[in-house]
Design an enzyme around this catalytic site. Structure first.
Site, PDB file in Angstrom:
ATOM      1  N   GLY A   9      -1.540   3.768  -4.447  1.00 53.17           N
ATOM      2  CA  GLY A   9      -1.894   2.505  -5.112  1.00 53.17           C
ATOM      3  C   GLY A   9      -2.928   2.742  -6.201  1.00 53.17           C
ATOM      4  O   GLY A   9      -3.876   3.499  -6.003  1.00 53.17           O
ATOM      5  N   ARG A  29     -10.461  10.685 -17.424  1.00 53.38           N
ATOM      6  CA  ARG A  29     -11.255  11.032 -18.628  1.00 53.38           C
ATOM      7  C   ARG A  29     -12.286  12.109 -18.299  1.00 53.38           C
ATOM      8  O   ARG A  29     -12.468  13.077 -19.058  1.00 53.38           O
ATOM      9  CB  ARG A  29     -11.944   9.764 -19.135  1.00 53.38           C
ATOM     10  CG  ARG A  29     -12.906   9.949 -20.281  1.00 53.38           C
ATOM     11  CD  ARG A  29     -13.453   8.581 -20.669  1.00 53.38           C
ATOM     12  NE  ARG A  29     -14.464   8.635 -21.704  1.00 53.38           N
ATOM     13  CZ  ARG A  29     -15.764   8.732 -21.478  1.00 53.38           C
ATOM     14  NH1 ARG A  29     -16.210   8.822 -20.231  1.00 53.38           N
ATOM     15  NH2 ARG A  29     -16.617   8.747 -22.480  1.00 53.38           N
ATOM     16  N   ARG A  56       4.721   6.593  -5.223  1.00 44.07           N
ATOM     17  CA  ARG A  56       4.749   7.215  -3.902  1.00 44.07           C
ATOM     18  C   ARG A  56       6.056   8.017  -3.906  1.00 44.07           C
ATOM     19  O   ARG A  56       7.106   7.492  -4.269  1.00 44.07           O
ATOM     20  CB  ARG A  56       4.748   6.151  -2.805  1.00 44.07           C
ATOM     21  CG  ARG A  56       3.564   5.160  -2.955  1.00 44.07           C
ATOM     22  CD  ARG A  56       3.457   4.214  -1.791  1.00 44.07           C
ATOM     23  NE  ARG A  56       2.744   2.982  -2.116  1.00 44.07           N
ATOM     24  CZ  ARG A  56       1.424   2.822  -2.097  1.00 44.07           C
ATOM     25  NH1 ARG A  56       0.642   3.821  -1.779  1.00 44.07           N
ATOM     26  NH2 ARG A  56       0.873   1.659  -2.388  1.00 44.07           N
ATOM     27  N   ASP A  85      -5.937   8.130   0.913  1.00 47.01           N
ATOM     28  CA  ASP A  85      -5.715   9.112   1.991  1.00 47.01           C
ATOM     29  C   ASP A  85      -4.309   9.722   1.957  1.00 47.01           C
ATOM     30  O   ASP A  85      -4.148  10.912   2.227  1.00 47.01           O
ATOM     31  CB  ASP A  85      -6.063   8.529   3.371  1.00 47.01           C
ATOM     32  CG  ASP A  85      -5.257   7.298   3.709  1.00 47.01           C
ATOM     33  OD1 ASP A  85      -4.597   6.751   2.801  1.00 47.01           O
ATOM     34  OD2 ASP A  85      -5.272   6.881   4.884  1.00 47.01           O
ATOM     35  N   THR A 116      -9.351   4.281  -4.281  1.00 42.64           N
ATOM     36  CA  THR A 116      -8.553   3.234  -3.640  1.00 42.64           C
ATOM     37  C   THR A 116      -9.428   2.008  -3.456  1.00 42.64           C
ATOM     38  O   THR A 116     -10.621   2.145  -3.119  1.00 42.64           O
ATOM     39  CB  THR A 116      -7.990   3.683  -2.272  1.00 42.64           C
ATOM     40  OG1 THR A 116      -7.621   2.510  -1.517  1.00 42.64           O
ATOM     41  CG2 THR A 116      -8.976   4.475  -1.425  1.00 42.64           C
ATOM     42  N   ASP A 142      -9.292   0.137  -1.110  1.00 42.18           N
ATOM     43  CA  ASP A 142      -9.483  -0.087   0.338  1.00 42.18           C
ATOM     44  C   ASP A 142     -10.812   0.479   0.857  1.00 42.18           C
ATOM     45  O   ASP A 142     -11.282   0.072   1.915  1.00 42.18           O
ATOM     46  CB  ASP A 142      -8.342   0.562   1.129  1.00 42.18           C
ATOM     47  CG  ASP A 142      -6.975   0.003   0.744  1.00 42.18           C
ATOM     48  OD1 ASP A 142      -6.942  -1.097   0.163  1.00 42.18           O
ATOM     49  OD2 ASP A 142      -5.958   0.665   1.016  1.00 42.18           O
ATOM     50  N   ASP A 178     -11.318   3.148   2.393  1.00 43.81           N
ATOM     51  CA  ASP A 178     -11.047   3.529   3.787  1.00 43.81           C
ATOM     52  C   ASP A 178     -11.099   5.039   4.014  1.00 43.81           C
ATOM     53  O   ASP A 178     -10.567   5.551   4.994  1.00 43.81           O
ATOM     54  CB  ASP A 178      -9.675   2.971   4.226  1.00 43.81           C
ATOM     55  CG  ASP A 178      -8.538   3.464   3.339  1.00 43.81           C
ATOM     56  OD1 ASP A 178      -8.816   4.074   2.280  1.00 43.81           O
ATOM     57  OD2 ASP A 178      -7.372   3.251   3.696  1.00 43.81           O
ATOM     58  N   ARG A 234      -5.199  -2.749   3.591  1.00 50.87           N
ATOM     59  CA  ARG A 234      -4.334  -2.046   4.552  1.00 50.87           C
ATOM     60  C   ARG A 234      -4.891  -2.213   5.960  1.00 50.87           C
ATOM     61  O   ARG A 234      -5.094  -3.348   6.384  1.00 50.87           O
ATOM     62  CB  ARG A 234      -4.227  -0.562   4.174  1.00 50.87           C
ATOM     63  CG  ARG A 234      -2.868   0.038   4.480  1.00 50.87           C
ATOM     64  CD  ARG A 234      -2.825   1.465   4.000  1.00 50.87           C
ATOM     65  NE  ARG A 234      -2.543   1.585   2.586  1.00 50.87           N
ATOM     66  CZ  ARG A 234      -1.337   1.560   2.061  1.00 50.87           C
ATOM     67  NH1 ARG A 234      -0.281   1.443   2.832  1.00 50.87           N
ATOM     68  NH2 ARG A 234      -1.156   1.677   0.771  1.00 50.87           N
ATOM     69  N   GLY A 270     -20.414 -15.205   0.621  1.00 51.71           N
ATOM     70  CA  GLY A 270     -20.915 -16.141   1.637  1.00 51.71           C
ATOM     71  C   GLY A 270     -19.809 -16.786   2.459  1.00 51.71           C
ATOM     72  O   GLY A 270     -19.911 -17.963   2.833  1.00 51.71           O
ATOM     73  N   GLU A 277     -17.611 -18.180   5.360  1.00 49.41           N
ATOM     74  CA  GLU A 277     -18.046 -18.738   6.645  1.00 49.41           C
ATOM     75  C   GLU A 277     -17.582 -17.854   7.806  1.00 49.41           C
ATOM     76  O   GLU A 277     -18.260 -17.745   8.825  1.00 49.41           O
ATOM     77  CB  GLU A 277     -17.510 -20.170   6.813  1.00 49.41           C
ATOM     78  CG  GLU A 277     -18.391 -21.246   6.190  1.00 49.41           C
ATOM     79  CD  GLU A 277     -18.445 -21.231   4.661  1.00 49.41           C
ATOM     80  OE1 GLU A 277     -17.530 -20.660   4.031  1.00 49.41           O
ATOM     81  OE2 GLU A 277     -19.418 -21.781   4.098  1.00 49.41           O
ATOM     82  N   LYS A 284     -21.070 -29.871   7.497  1.00 49.38           N
ATOM     83  CA  LYS A 284     -20.431 -28.945   6.551  1.00 49.38           C
ATOM     84  C   LYS A 284     -18.938 -29.291   6.460  1.00 49.38           C
ATOM     85  O   LYS A 284     -18.216 -29.150   7.451  1.00 49.38           O
ATOM     86  CB  LYS A 284     -20.601 -27.522   7.092  1.00 49.38           C
ATOM     87  CG  LYS A 284     -20.281 -26.454   6.119  1.00 49.38           C
ATOM     88  CD  LYS A 284     -20.711 -25.118   6.688  1.00 49.38           C
ATOM     89  CE  LYS A 284     -20.795 -24.096   5.601  1.00 49.38           C
ATOM     90  NZ  LYS A 284     -21.487 -22.908   5.988  1.00 49.38           N
ATOM     91  N   ARG A 310      -5.733 -24.730   3.598  1.00 48.10           N
ATOM     92  CA  ARG A 310      -4.969 -24.118   2.500  1.00 48.10           C
ATOM     93  C   ARG A 310      -5.125 -22.594   2.600  1.00 48.10           C
ATOM     94  O   ARG A 310      -6.219 -22.110   2.888  1.00 48.10           O
ATOM     95  CB  ARG A 310      -5.501 -24.571   1.138  1.00 48.10           C
ATOM     96  CG  ARG A 310      -5.261 -26.026   0.839  1.00 48.10           C
ATOM     97  CD  ARG A 310      -3.779 -26.274   0.505  1.00 48.10           C
ATOM     98  NE  ARG A 310      -3.568 -27.605  -0.024  1.00 48.10           N
ATOM     99  CZ  ARG A 310      -3.378 -28.697   0.717  1.00 48.10           C
ATOM    100  NH1 ARG A 310      -3.383 -28.621   2.033  1.00 48.10           N
ATOM    101  NH2 ARG A 310      -3.180 -29.876   0.142  1.00 48.10           N
ATOM    102  N   HIS A 358      -1.881  -8.421  -5.415  1.00 47.00           N
ATOM    103  CA  HIS A 358      -2.127  -7.280  -6.298  1.00 47.00           C
ATOM    104  C   HIS A 358      -3.125  -7.531  -7.421  1.00 47.00           C
ATOM    105  O   HIS A 358      -3.536  -6.574  -8.077  1.00 47.00           O
ATOM    106  CB  HIS A 358      -0.805  -6.780  -6.874  1.00 47.00           C
ATOM    107  CG  HIS A 358       0.006  -6.043  -5.854  1.00 47.00           C
ATOM    108  ND1 HIS A 358       0.741  -6.695  -4.897  1.00 47.00           N
ATOM    109  CD2 HIS A 358       0.165  -4.722  -5.617  1.00 47.00           C
ATOM    110  CE1 HIS A 358       1.327  -5.801  -4.121  1.00 47.00           C
ATOM    111  NE2 HIS A 358       0.990  -4.592  -4.535  1.00 47.00           N
TER     112      HIS A 358
HETATM  113  O1  F6P Z   1      -3.953   1.036  -0.709  1.00 43.21           O
HETATM  114  C1  F6P Z   1      -4.107   0.065  -1.678  1.00 43.21           C
HETATM  115  C2  F6P Z   1      -3.264  -1.148  -1.364  1.00 43.21           C
HETATM  116  O2  F6P Z   1      -3.465  -2.105  -2.388  1.00 43.21           O
HETATM  117  C3  F6P Z   1      -3.517  -1.766   0.012  1.00 43.21           C
HETATM  118  O3  F6P Z   1      -4.671  -2.556   0.054  1.00 43.21           O
HETATM  119  C4  F6P Z   1      -2.233  -2.537   0.220  1.00 43.21           C
HETATM  120  O4  F6P Z   1      -1.954  -2.720   1.591  1.00 43.21           O
HETATM  121  C5  F6P Z   1      -1.205  -1.638  -0.425  1.00 43.21           C
HETATM  122  O5  F6P Z   1      -1.893  -0.807  -1.346  1.00 43.21           O
HETATM  123  C6  F6P Z   1      -0.097  -2.371  -1.139  1.00 43.21           C
HETATM  124  O6  F6P Z   1       0.809  -1.415  -1.580  1.00 43.21           O
HETATM  125  P1  F6P Z   1       1.992  -1.739  -2.603  1.00 43.21           P
HETATM  126  O7  F6P Z   1       1.400  -1.780  -3.968  1.00 43.21           O
HETATM  127  O8  F6P Z   1       2.931  -0.601  -2.423  1.00 43.21           O
HETATM  128  O9  F6P Z   1       2.548  -3.073  -2.221  1.00 43.21           O
END
Ligand code: F6P
Length: 324
Positions: free
Chosen positions: A17, A27, A78, A109, A131, A133, A135, A177, A191, A193, A219, A249, A255
């Protein structure tokens, strides 16, 4: 190291991603590499570019005017073929034919797993974590995370305006993810909730009790942030509706969290990390990922990155306390 042993041709690719700041990292790789007298080659569309022989030489001007741009000029993909033995051998043979002595892999990763596979084929690599994420363990931040946190925070601000006007409950689903890092940081900044993360199994009852406590003290609007890996916004929205029978809602940010101009923080991180990747390859310290710990740029071996990144429980509890 004498002149004979010096690494001369280095390739760079982005994979998985995309993340804001990838361009700033490319760069840095190109310009730091050229500064050290290397030839730098770009590979298009991640690991599939190695299989499809999509390589071009990058000059100083190839990376002009990109530091502020989101996405990746090298494109990303990918690659299912790279997961096969044949695919990896094709990639290896191509790199050997082109006399590429090291590859900088910019990504998350999954991309590091790809880099490790190249190592196993005898190709030197250096990983740069990018990324939204955040992560990847052993690095405080990955490139793109700060920009995504700001994007989500901005969305929370906007949603809060309408939530306040209409006295409504909003559920916002964010990416990440299987990680709750993005939800936690943006929730703390905005902030929220309640913040629901995959690391802490969902308790809709508790979220509802919190909402009811808030309503009791006057609130009339709330923003609940849900990480996509924690059940998703639609599920949480439906559950809240079912339990407290109020209008809810749901917004899925999707993305748009991956785009946008990188923050100054991400550009600086990317510049430092991209440059460090070149240092690692020049020092022949391959099979390592660049990390940033306590403000310092360092590196760790790929094998050290196998564990799951821990969420900061202190921040998680702080967000809870501050949202009361
Ligand atoms: O790893 C980055 C990420 O945006 C995740 O947060 C999300 O789950 C995934 O990629 C979405 O992947 P794709 O762009 O293949 O839908």
């Amino acid at each position: 190291m004498n002149g004979e042993e010096r690494v001369k041709r280095i390739a760079v690719l982005t994979s998985g991603g995309d993340a804001p700041g990838m361009n700033a990292a490319i760069r840095a790789v190109v310009r730091k590499g050229i500064y050290h007298g290397l030839e730098i080659y770009g590979i298009k569309r991640g690991f599939s570019g190695l299989i499809n022989r999509d390589l071009f030489q990058m000059k100083l001007g190839s990376v002009a005017d990109i530091i502020h741009r989101g996405g990746t000029i090298l494109h990303t993909a990918r690659s299912p073929e790279f997961l096969t033995v044949e695919g990896r051998q094709k990639a290896r043979n191509f790199l050997l034919e082109e006399k590429i002595e090291g590859v900088v892999v910019i990504g998350g990763d999954g991309s590091f797993k790809g880099a490790n596979a190249l190592e196993e084929e005898g190709i030197a690599t250096a990983g740069v974590p990018a990324t939204i994420d955040n992560d990847i363990p052993l690095t405080d931040y990955t490139i793109g995370f700060d920009t995504a946190v700001n994007t989500v925070t901005d969305a929370i601000n906007k949603v809060r305006d309408t939530a306040t006007s209409h006295e409504r409950i909003f559920v916002i689903e964010v990416m990440g993810r299987s990680s709750g890092q993005l939800a936690l940081f943006a929730g703390l900044a905005g902030g929220a909730e309640s913040i629901i993360v995959p690391e802490d199994p969902i308790d809709v009852e508790e979220v509802c009790n919190r909402l009811l406590r808030g309503i009791k003290r006057g609130k009339l609007h709330s923003v609940i942030l849900v990480a996509e890996g924690a059940g998703g916004g639609l599920y949480v929205g439906e559950e809240i509706k079912r339990v407290i029978r109020m209008d809810v809602r749901v917004i899925i940010l999707g993305h748009l969290q991956r785009g946008g101009t990188p923050t100054a923080f991400d550009r600086i991180l990317a510049s430092r990390m991209g440059a460090k990747a070149i240092d690692l390859l020049l020092e022949r310290k391959s099979g390592r990922a660049v990390v940033c710990r306590n403000g310092c740029i360092d590196s760790v071996a790929y094998e050290e990155l196998l564990s799951r990144k821990k969420l900061s429980w202190d921040d998680y509890h702080l967000a809870e306390i501050l949202a009361r």
